[in-house]
Write an enzyme that holds these catalytic residues in place. Sequence first.
Site, PDB file in Angstrom:
ATOM      1  N   ASP A  61      -8.391   3.784   1.075  1.00  0.00           N
ATOM      2  CA  ASP A  61      -7.418   4.132   2.113  1.00  0.00           C
ATOM      3  C   ASP A  61      -8.163   4.626   3.357  1.00  0.00           C
ATOM      4  OD1 ASP A  61      -5.398   5.100   3.651  1.00  0.00           O
ATOM      5  OD2 ASP A  61      -4.475   6.313   2.076  1.00  0.00           O
TER       6      ASP A  61
ATOM      7  N   CYS B  65      -1.440   0.703   7.354  1.00  0.00           N
ATOM      8  CA  CYS B  65      -2.887   0.436   7.467  1.00  0.00           C
ATOM      9  C   CYS B  65      -3.296  -0.796   6.660  1.00  0.00           C
ATOM     10  CB  CYS B  65      -3.701   1.652   7.022  1.00  0.00           C
ATOM     11  SG  CYS B  65      -3.416   3.117   8.033  1.00  0.00           S
TER      12      CYS B  65
ATOM     13  N   ASN C  82       2.253   1.412   4.363  1.00  0.00           N
ATOM     14  CA  ASN C  82       2.561   0.143   5.040  1.00  0.00           C
ATOM     15  C   ASN C  82       2.247   0.212   6.536  1.00  0.00           C
ATOM     16  OD1 ASN C  82       5.464  -2.048   5.599  1.00  0.00           O
ATOM     17  ND2 ASN C  82       3.376  -2.605   5.179  1.00  0.00           N
TER      18      ASN C  82
ATOM     19  N   CYS D 118       0.865  -1.184   0.000  1.00  0.00           N
ATOM     20  CA  CYS D 118       0.000   0.000   0.000  1.00  0.00           C
ATOM     21  C   CYS D 118       0.897   1.227   0.000  1.00  0.00           C
ATOM     22  CB  CYS D 118      -0.985  -0.019   1.170  1.00  0.00           C
ATOM     23  SG  CYS D 118      -0.227  -0.005   2.807  1.00  0.00           S
TER      24      CYS D 118
HETATM   25  P1  4NP Z   1      -1.822   2.796   4.061  1.00  0.00           P
HETATM   26  O1  4NP Z   1      -2.454   4.157   4.628  1.00  0.00           O
HETATM   27  O2  4NP Z   1      -1.262   3.130   2.697  1.00  0.00           O
HETATM   28  O3  4NP Z   1      -2.992   1.882   3.986  1.00  0.00           O
HETATM   29  O4  4NP Z   1      -0.767   2.367   5.053  1.00  0.00           O
HETATM   30  C1  4NP Z   1      -1.752   5.354   4.675  1.00  0.00           C
HETATM   31  C2  4NP Z   1      -0.880   5.588   5.696  1.00  0.00           C
HETATM   32  C3  4NP Z   1      -0.196   6.790   5.763  1.00  0.00           C
HETATM   33  C4  4NP Z   1      -0.404   7.746   4.790  1.00  0.00           C
HETATM   34  C5  4NP Z   1      -1.277   7.499   3.748  1.00  0.00           C
HETATM   35  C6  4NP Z   1      -1.947   6.295   3.683  1.00  0.00           C
HETATM   36  N1  4NP Z   1       0.254   8.992   4.872  1.00  0.00           N
HETATM   37  O5  4NP Z   1      -0.004   9.873   4.032  1.00  0.00           O
HETATM   38  O6  4NP Z   1       1.095   9.179   5.773  1.00  0.00           O
END
Ligand code: 4NP
Length: 157
Positions: free
Chosen positions: A125, A15, A13, A10
Amino acid sequence: MSTPSVLFVCLGNICRSPLAEGALRAVAARAGVTILIDSAGTGNWHVGDAPDPRAQAVAARHGVDISALRARQVRAEDFHRFDHIVAMDRDNLAELRRLAPADAPARLSLMLDHVPGRKGKSVADPYFGDASGFGATWEEVLAGAEGLLDRITQPRR
Ligand code: 4NP
């Protein structure tokens, strides 16, 4: 045959892909199937971090402990080490296609390509939403993990 291997990817990394990793670990263990499983992010903001507390909580509610996972970024060798690299959404799939070395054997797909009727769809997300979004994320990655397990154990289907 060598042990099948899957890398979930993702953006952060913290969620979606750690939840996908936890879900596939759980369904593979229940089925008695050995799979090498890891997760990574295309971004580097959260490298070294544990999964988001909301992701840890939803996994724990389903009996899965993801608290020991630590975020890392995708690297070129991943495309040689893993049979399947499974992106949570279309943006991350596009980024993986851009990063993939020309001779890389890894098969790229979307998580929801492995769920009947959801081919081509993204796992939303949940990071910027509220805690309830993580319940929906869990259901989606669990369905994807079950479909992926079927694909790995019955590759001709
Ligand atoms: P993930 O979610 O891609 O599912 O881990 C996110 C976690 C952090 C961020 C964006 C999406 N961020 O912008 O920090």
